[in-house]
Write a protein that holds these residues in place. Sequence first.
Motif, PDB file in Angstrom:
ATOM      1  N   ALA A 163      22.830  56.150 -41.494  1.00  0.00           N
ATOM      2  CA  ALA A 163      23.720  56.507 -40.390  1.00  0.00           C
ATOM      3  C   ALA A 163      23.111  57.638 -39.570  1.00  0.00           C
ATOM      4  O   ALA A 163      22.351  58.468 -40.086  1.00  0.00           O
ATOM      5  CB  ALA A 163      25.086  56.920 -40.940  1.00  0.00           C
ATOM      6  N   ALA A 164      23.451  57.656 -38.297  1.00  0.00           N
ATOM      7  CA  ALA A 164      22.933  58.671 -37.374  1.00  0.00           C
ATOM      8  C   ALA A 164      23.097  60.074 -37.955  1.00  0.00           C
ATOM      9  O   ALA A 164      24.167  60.422 -38.456  1.00  0.00           O
ATOM     10  CB  ALA A 164      23.655  58.569 -36.041  1.00  0.00           C
ATOM     11  N   GLY A 165      22.027  60.837 -37.931  1.00  0.00           N
ATOM     12  CA  GLY A 165      22.060  62.230 -38.371  1.00  0.00           C
ATOM     13  C   GLY A 165      22.006  62.454 -39.871  1.00  0.00           C
ATOM     14  O   GLY A 165      22.054  63.596 -40.327  1.00  0.00           O
ATOM     15  N   THR A 166      21.904  61.381 -40.691  1.00  0.00           N
ATOM     16  CA  THR A 166      21.935  61.558 -42.149  1.00  0.00           C
ATOM     17  C   THR A 166      20.583  61.356 -42.824  1.00  0.00           C
ATOM     18  O   THR A 166      20.465  61.550 -44.020  1.00  0.00           O
ATOM     19  CB  THR A 166      22.949  60.595 -42.800  1.00  0.00           C
ATOM     20  OG1 THR A 166      22.518  59.252 -42.583  1.00  0.00           O
ATOM     21  CG2 THR A 166      24.348  60.801 -42.242  1.00  0.00           C
ATOM     22  N   ALA A 177      11.361  50.780 -41.014  1.00  0.00           N
ATOM     23  CA  ALA A 177      12.628  51.286 -40.494  1.00  0.00           C
ATOM     24  C   ALA A 177      12.871  50.606 -39.156  1.00  0.00           C
ATOM     25  O   ALA A 177      11.974  50.569 -38.299  1.00  0.00           O
ATOM     26  CB  ALA A 177      12.585  52.796 -40.331  1.00  0.00           C
ATOM     27  N   LEU A 178      14.047  50.031 -39.002  1.00  0.00           N
ATOM     28  CA  LEU A 178      14.456  49.396 -37.753  1.00  0.00           C
ATOM     29  C   LEU A 178      15.423  50.333 -37.054  1.00  0.00           C
ATOM     30  O   LEU A 178      16.504  50.622 -37.574  1.00  0.00           O
ATOM     31  CB  LEU A 178      15.132  48.047 -38.013  1.00  0.00           C
ATOM     32  CG  LEU A 178      15.722  47.353 -36.788  1.00  0.00           C
ATOM     33  CD1 LEU A 178      14.635  46.960 -35.793  1.00  0.00           C
ATOM     34  CD2 LEU A 178      16.533  46.136 -37.213  1.00  0.00           C
ATOM     35  N   ASN A 179      15.013  50.826 -35.903  1.00  0.00           N
ATOM     36  CA  ASN A 179      15.836  51.750 -35.140  1.00  0.00           C
ATOM     37  C   ASN A 179      16.848  50.949 -34.329  1.00  0.00           C
ATOM     38  O   ASN A 179      16.466  50.164 -33.463  1.00  0.00           O
ATOM     39  CB  ASN A 179      14.939  52.592 -34.215  1.00  0.00           C
ATOM     40  CG  ASN A 179      15.612  53.854 -33.773  1.00  0.00           C
ATOM     41  OD1 ASN A 179      16.092  54.611 -34.604  1.00  0.00           O
ATOM     42  ND2 ASN A 179      15.645  54.089 -32.485  1.00  0.00           N
ATOM     43  N   ILE A 180      18.114  51.114 -34.637  1.00  0.00           N
ATOM     44  CA  ILE A 180      19.179  50.362 -33.976  1.00  0.00           C
ATOM     45  C   ILE A 180      19.586  51.032 -32.662  1.00  0.00           C
ATOM     46  O   ILE A 180      19.861  50.373 -31.670  1.00  0.00           O
ATOM     47  CB  ILE A 180      20.426  50.232 -34.898  1.00  0.00           C
ATOM     48  CG1 ILE A 180      20.060  49.530 -36.193  1.00  0.00           C
ATOM     49  CG2 ILE A 180      21.574  49.523 -34.194  1.00  0.00           C
ATOM     50  CD1 ILE A 180      19.530  48.130 -36.002  1.00  0.00           C
ATOM     51  N   ALA A 181      19.625  52.348 -32.683  1.00  0.00           N
ATOM     52  CA  ALA A 181      20.038  53.105 -31.501  1.00  0.00           C
ATOM     53  C   ALA A 181      19.370  54.475 -31.542  1.00  0.00           C
ATOM     54  O   ALA A 181      18.867  54.908 -32.572  1.00  0.00           O
ATOM     55  CB  ALA A 181      21.554  53.257 -31.477  1.00  0.00           C
ATOM     56  N   SER A 212       6.738  57.278 -31.386  1.00  0.00           N
ATOM     57  CA  SER A 212       8.137  57.308 -30.965  1.00  0.00           C
ATOM     58  C   SER A 212       8.751  55.926 -31.112  1.00  0.00           C
ATOM     59  O   SER A 212       8.089  54.919 -30.858  1.00  0.00           O
ATOM     60  CB  SER A 212       8.234  57.759 -29.508  1.00  0.00           C
ATOM     61  OG  SER A 212       7.849  59.109 -29.408  1.00  0.00           O
ATOM     62  N   VAL A 213      10.004  55.908 -31.521  1.00  0.00           N
ATOM     63  CA  VAL A 213      10.747  54.651 -31.635  1.00  0.00           C
ATOM     64  C   VAL A 213      12.050  54.772 -30.856  1.00  0.00           C
ATOM     65  O   VAL A 213      12.692  55.811 -30.861  1.00  0.00           O
ATOM     66  CB  VAL A 213      11.042  54.252 -33.104  1.00  0.00           C
ATOM     67  CG1 VAL A 213       9.771  53.951 -33.860  1.00  0.00           C
ATOM     68  CG2 VAL A 213      11.848  55.309 -33.821  1.00  0.00           C
ATOM     69  N   GLY A 214      12.387  53.674 -30.185  1.00  0.00           N
ATOM     70  CA  GLY A 214      13.647  53.586 -29.463  1.00  0.00           C
ATOM     71  C   GLY A 214      14.449  52.428 -30.020  1.00  0.00           C
ATOM     72  O   GLY A 214      14.141  51.886 -31.088  1.00  0.00           O
ATOM     73  N   GLU A 221      15.442  62.788 -31.478  1.00  0.00           N
ATOM     74  CA  GLU A 221      15.634  63.227 -30.099  1.00  0.00           C
ATOM     75  C   GLU A 221      17.027  62.839 -29.620  1.00  0.00           C
ATOM     76  O   GLU A 221      17.728  63.627 -28.996  1.00  0.00           O
ATOM     77  CB  GLU A 221      14.562  62.617 -29.204  1.00  0.00           C
ATOM     78  CG  GLU A 221      13.163  63.084 -29.573  1.00  0.00           C
ATOM     79  CD  GLU A 221      12.074  62.235 -28.945  1.00  0.00           C
ATOM     80  OE1 GLU A 221      12.309  61.623 -27.883  1.00  0.00           O
ATOM     81  OE2 GLU A 221      10.980  62.197 -29.531  1.00  0.00           O
ATOM     82  N   ILE A 222      17.395  61.590 -29.894  1.00  0.00           N
ATOM     83  CA  ILE A 222      18.746  61.089 -29.627  1.00  0.00           C
ATOM     84  C   ILE A 222      19.191  60.418 -30.920  1.00  0.00           C
ATOM     85  O   ILE A 222      18.593  59.439 -31.355  1.00  0.00           O
ATOM     86  CB  ILE A 222      18.769  60.073 -28.462  1.00  0.00           C
ATOM     87  CG1 ILE A 222      18.226  60.713 -27.183  1.00  0.00           C
ATOM     88  CG2 ILE A 222      20.180  59.538 -28.247  1.00  0.00           C
ATOM     89  CD1 ILE A 222      17.990  59.722 -26.049  1.00  0.00           C
ATOM     90  N   SER A 223      20.201  60.955 -31.539  1.00  0.00           N
ATOM     91  CA  SER A 223      20.649  60.474 -32.845  1.00  0.00           C
ATOM     92  C   SER A 223      21.123  59.022 -32.762  1.00  0.00           C
ATOM     93  O   SER A 223      21.752  58.620 -31.779  1.00  0.00           O
ATOM     94  CB  SER A 223      21.777  61.373 -33.344  1.00  0.00           C
ATOM     95  OG  SER A 223      22.022  61.145 -34.697  1.00  0.00           O
ATOM     96  N   GLY A 224      20.776  58.235 -33.800  1.00  0.00           N
ATOM     97  CA  GLY A 224      21.196  56.838 -33.854  1.00  0.00           C
ATOM     98  C   GLY A 224      20.961  56.248 -35.230  1.00  0.00           C
ATOM     99  O   GLY A 224      20.157  56.761 -36.008  1.00  0.00           O
ATOM    100  N   ASP A 225      21.666  55.158 -35.532  1.00  0.00           N
ATOM    101  CA  ASP A 225      21.545  54.471 -36.823  1.00  0.00           C
ATOM    102  C   ASP A 225      20.207  53.743 -36.929  1.00  0.00           C
ATOM    103  O   ASP A 225      19.609  53.349 -35.929  1.00  0.00           O
ATOM    104  CB  ASP A 225      22.647  53.426 -36.987  1.00  0.00           C
ATOM    105  CG  ASP A 225      24.036  54.026 -37.068  1.00  0.00           C
ATOM    106  OD1 ASP A 225      24.152  55.255 -37.241  1.00  0.00           O
ATOM    107  OD2 ASP A 225      25.009  53.259 -36.952  1.00  0.00           O
ATOM    108  N   CYS A 226      19.797  53.531 -38.175  1.00  0.00           N
ATOM    109  CA  CYS A 226      18.651  52.668 -38.438  1.00  0.00           C
ATOM    110  C   CYS A 226      18.841  52.008 -39.806  1.00  0.00           C
ATOM    111  O   CYS A 226      19.707  52.409 -40.583  1.00  0.00           O
ATOM    112  CB  CYS A 226      17.326  53.429 -38.368  1.00  0.00           C
ATOM    113  SG  CYS A 226      16.990  54.539 -39.736  1.00  0.00           S
ATOM    114  N   TYR A 227      18.056  50.982 -40.059  1.00  0.00           N
ATOM    115  CA  TYR A 227      17.992  50.335 -41.370  1.00  0.00           C
ATOM    116  C   TYR A 227      16.610  50.588 -41.937  1.00  0.00           C
ATOM    117  O   TYR A 227      15.634  50.708 -41.187  1.00  0.00           O
ATOM    118  CB  TYR A 227      18.217  48.821 -41.252  1.00  0.00           C
ATOM    119  CG  TYR A 227      19.663  48.439 -41.051  1.00  0.00           C
ATOM    120  CD1 TYR A 227      20.504  48.284 -42.148  1.00  0.00           C
ATOM    121  CD2 TYR A 227      20.171  48.238 -39.784  1.00  0.00           C
ATOM    122  CE1 TYR A 227      21.827  47.927 -41.973  1.00  0.00           C
ATOM    123  CE2 TYR A 227      21.495  47.886 -39.598  1.00  0.00           C
ATOM    124  CZ  TYR A 227      22.320  47.736 -40.698  1.00  0.00           C
ATOM    125  OH  TYR A 227      23.636  47.392 -40.521  1.00  0.00           O
TER     126      TYR A 227
END
Length: 184
Positions: A27-30, A44-48, A62-64, A82-88
Motif C-alpha cells: 500500500a502507498a507509503g508502507t 515490482a509493478l507500480n500501480i500508481a 524511475s517508475v511511474g 516522489e508521489i506515493s502510490g500502491d504497487c505489487y
Amino acid sequence: MNTEAVSVDFFDCDVAVTEIILACKVAAGTGIKVHNKRPSHGFALNIAGRKTYIFNDGKKLSVGENDIIFLPQGSSYVVDDEISGDCYAINFKICPNAVFSPIVLHIKKSAEITECFKEAEKCFSSKQYGYSYKCRSYLYSVFYIAVTEKNLKYVSNDTKKMLLLGLISHFSTNPSTLKSENLH
C-alpha cells in the motif's frame, strides 16, 4: 585478470523459478525505503504514483504508473516515493543464478499483468496446498508479458504524426499516386 562479474539483462536469459519468497500488495507509503543486499530477485509493478530507485552504484531508475521494475538479488538501493502510490511485488529465487542489472519496463498490457500480480498475491496469502506452483505460473506469465512488451517496437505518437504529415504532403503534391492502379 578481471574477476568482476558481468551483468546481463534478465529478459535475455532462460531461468527456472525455484522458490517464491513473497507475493504481496504494498500500500502507498508502507514500503521499505532502504534495501541492502536483497536476499532474492523481485519484480515490482507500480500501480500508481512515481518512485525513484537509487542504487549504491549511483544508478537511478524511475517508475511511474504501469511500470515494472526488476530488482536483482544482491542489489542495494533506496526507494524515493516522489508521489506515493500502491504497487505489487513478487520476490523469488531462480536457477541458474547470475548477475543481473535492474531494469524498468513500461507495460502497455497493464490490466493483464496487474491481474497476474493480484492472483499471485491471493495464492501466496492463502497458502493452500500447491500454492507455490500456482504463484510460479503467475510469475511466468509476468515474465512472458514483460519480455513480449520489451521486444515490441511501439511507434510513438510523434512519429505517427510525422509519418502521416509526410504522406499527406506527398499525396497533396502528387495526387496521381492515389489512383487505384498505383496502389497494388
